[in-house]
Scaffold this motif. Structure first.
Motif, PDB file in Angstrom:
ATOM      1  N   PRO A 188       4.617   8.150  71.601  1.00  0.00           N
ATOM      2  CA  PRO A 188       4.523   8.359  70.018  1.00  0.00           C
ATOM      3  C   PRO A 188       3.804   6.733  69.326  1.00  0.00           C
ATOM      4  CG  PRO A 188       6.568   9.350  70.733  1.00  0.00           C
ATOM      5  CD  PRO A 188       5.911   8.706  71.747  1.00  0.00           C
ATOM      6  N   SER A 189       3.271   7.060  68.388  1.00  0.00           N
ATOM      7  CA  SER A 189       2.930   5.853  67.520  1.00  0.00           C
ATOM      8  C   SER A 189       2.044   4.845  68.311  1.00  0.00           C
ATOM      9  CB  SER A 189       4.184   5.007  67.057  1.00  0.00           C
ATOM     10  OG  SER A 189       5.115   6.075  66.451  1.00  0.00           O
ATOM     11  N   THR A 190       1.417   5.117  69.411  1.00  0.00           N
ATOM     12  CA  THR A 190       0.265   4.353  70.093  1.00  0.00           C
ATOM     13  C   THR A 190      -0.656   5.183  71.029  1.00  0.00           C
ATOM     14  OG1 THR A 190       0.336   2.506  71.478  1.00  0.00           O
ATOM     15  CG2 THR A 190       1.839   3.904  72.061  1.00  0.00           C
ATOM     16  N   PRO A 191      -1.751   4.889  71.293  1.00  0.00           N
ATOM     17  CA  PRO A 191      -2.674   5.559  71.986  1.00  0.00           C
ATOM     18  C   PRO A 191      -1.942   5.683  73.511  1.00  0.00           C
ATOM     19  CG  PRO A 191      -3.938   3.876  71.038  1.00  0.00           C
ATOM     20  CD  PRO A 191      -2.524   3.488  70.538  1.00  0.00           C
ATOM     21  N   HIS A 192      -2.515   6.872  74.085  1.00  0.00           N
ATOM     22  CA  HIS A 192      -1.573   7.271  75.194  1.00  0.00           C
ATOM     23  C   HIS A 192      -2.179   6.245  76.348  1.00  0.00           C
ATOM     24  CE1 HIS A 192      -0.081   9.612  78.757  1.00  0.00           C
ATOM     25  NE2 HIS A 192       0.893   9.859  77.896  1.00  0.00           N
ATOM     26  N   CYS A 193      -1.543   5.827  77.150  1.00  0.00           N
ATOM     27  CA  CYS A 193      -1.970   5.083  78.307  1.00  0.00           C
ATOM     28  C   CYS A 193      -1.660   5.933  79.457  1.00  0.00           C
ATOM     29  CB  CYS A 193      -1.117   3.681  78.469  1.00  0.00           C
ATOM     30  SG  CYS A 193      -1.288   2.755  77.128  1.00  0.00           S
ATOM     31  N   LYS A 194      -2.600   5.898  80.502  1.00  0.00           N
ATOM     32  CA  LYS A 194      -2.561   6.643  81.704  1.00  0.00           C
ATOM     33  C   LYS A 194      -1.856   5.944  82.830  1.00  0.00           C
ATOM     34  CE  LYS A 194      -7.287   8.881  80.931  1.00  0.00           C
ATOM     35  NZ  LYS A 194      -8.641   9.411  81.420  1.00  0.00           N
ATOM     36  N   ASN A 195      -1.479   6.756  83.741  1.00  0.00           N
ATOM     37  CA  ASN A 195      -0.888   6.264  84.916  1.00  0.00           C
ATOM     38  C   ASN A 195       0.471   5.419  84.640  1.00  0.00           C
ATOM     39  OD1 ASN A 195      -3.006   7.317  86.582  1.00  0.00           O
ATOM     40  ND2 ASN A 195      -4.167   5.632  86.117  1.00  0.00           N
ATOM     41  N   VAL A 196       1.169   5.998  83.688  1.00  0.00           N
ATOM     42  CA  VAL A 196       2.478   4.973  83.337  1.00  0.00           C
ATOM     43  C   VAL A 196       3.575   6.316  83.548  1.00  0.00           C
ATOM     44  CG1 VAL A 196       3.780   4.414  81.332  1.00  0.00           C
ATOM     45  CG2 VAL A 196       1.527   4.005  81.378  1.00  0.00           C
TER      46      VAL A 196
END
Length: 338
Positions: A76-84
């Motif tokens: 939430p509240s931030t662009p989704h980062c991959k491979n986390v």
């Protein structure tokens, strides 16, 4: 085994430690048990402080959500980062228990043990406790019945006479039966003990008869998980082959837990003393005697694995425990990894 299946209800988080690492248990969107590292990938906040939402663990700090495989699905509240994501253990359920694979290999290479109660037995109580004692000392205590009339004078061994001799008769390398008590006992690698107690009268253990000669029986399973240094996560299951109606009595689980705590308390002050003396350089097996046979065999089995570590871990895990025992003489007993 790391927990009883019945304890892990929907939308519940159960924190635990294994080998000094924090983990959290929950049920995913499909109702399957999952076990994740109890540390958010974002800011290392314990995930167990959060909640389960739509089958995902939701961090209480910033709302990041992790599925049963440890993948982060929501940020939430931030662009989704991959491979986390966070580390996840392989888990499965069998015999009413949740099993986790903590080995270094991706896939388990040893079978899941059979831990269901014997045929004809009904489970009456399942209790999880945190015990401030190294798991090996607790295993050795559970494999020792000779101490009962000296230690458990306020609980199950109240009034027991002191036998002239206590013996343990081996049936195989890690199991057998006690004499003069009607009790069969076994160590189940890697951290389980099992006992079957013969009772002709509820609550009364009679001397001079074998377990199978009794009409009624109590079955116990203890799982002693290494939580962290000097601490054990203890899973206790109690089953009976008689008086099945007792489990429906209101409040009976509180009674069983109180009894278990009383018995453990009688042991704990002694085993804590042993642990303290070990830290000061003492030895718990300076002078073993015949009734120590099963506990000594457990210790030698465990020491054999420790000595094999770094040489061939897979071979050590699969090794037949019987190969570790060449002699029952005192001079062959190795203690505490020495």
């Amino acid at each position: 085994p790391i927990e009883f299946s019945a304890q892990l209800v929907e939308n519940t988080l159960i924190p635990l430690e294994l080998f000094g690492e924090p983990w959290v248990l929950f049920r995913d969107a499909e109702g399957k048990a999952a076990c994740l590292q109890d540390q958010c990938a974002h800011r290392a906040c314990p995930l167990s402080l959060g909640s389960v939402q739509n089958g995902n663990v939701t961090c209480a700090y910033h709302g990041w959500q992790f599925n049963g495989q440890g993948d982060c699905e929501e940020m939430p509240s931030t662009p989704h980062c991959k491979n986390v994501g966070v580390k996840a253990l392989q888990v499965t359920e069998k015999d009413g228990m949740i099993f986790a694979w903590t080995g270094e290999d991706d896939e388990p290479d040893i079978p899941i043990p059979e831990l269901a109660p014997p045929a004809g037995f009904v489970i009456h109580s399942e209790i999880t406790m945190e015990v401030p004692v190294e798991h090996g000392l607790l295993v050795e205590n559970l494999l020792d019945l000779a101490h009962a009339p000296f230690t458990h004078t306020a609980t199950f061994a109240r009034g027991w006479p002191i036998p002239e001799a206590v013996r343990f008769h081996l049936l195989d390398k890690l199991s057998g039966n006690w004499d003069p008590y009607p009790i069969d006992m076994a160590f189940l690698p890697p951290v389980m003990t099992e006992s079957k107690i013969g009772l002709n009268q509820p609550g009364k253990i009679e001397r001079g008869v074998r377990c199978d000669e009794c009409d009624k029986h109590l079955h116990q399973l203890h799982v002693c998980l290494p939580a962290k240094e000097g601490h054990t996560r203890l899973l206790y299951r109690m089953s009976l082959d008689f008086m099945g109606w007792v489990r429906f009595i209101p409040g009976i689980q509180r009674v069983w837990k109180e009894v278990a705590n009383q018995v453990l308390g009688e042991d704990l002050r002694l085993v804590l003393g042993q642990q303290d003396r070990m830290k000061r350089g003492g030895h718990t097996w300076s002078f073993p005697v015949p009734y120590d046979k099963l506990a000594v065999r457990y210790r030698r089995w465990r020491n054999g694995l420790a000595e094999s570590k770094g040489q061939d871990r897979k071979k050590a895990v699969k090794m037949n425990a019987g190969e570790m025992f060449m002699d029952e003489g005192r001079q062959e007993v190795q203690v505490n990894g020495r």
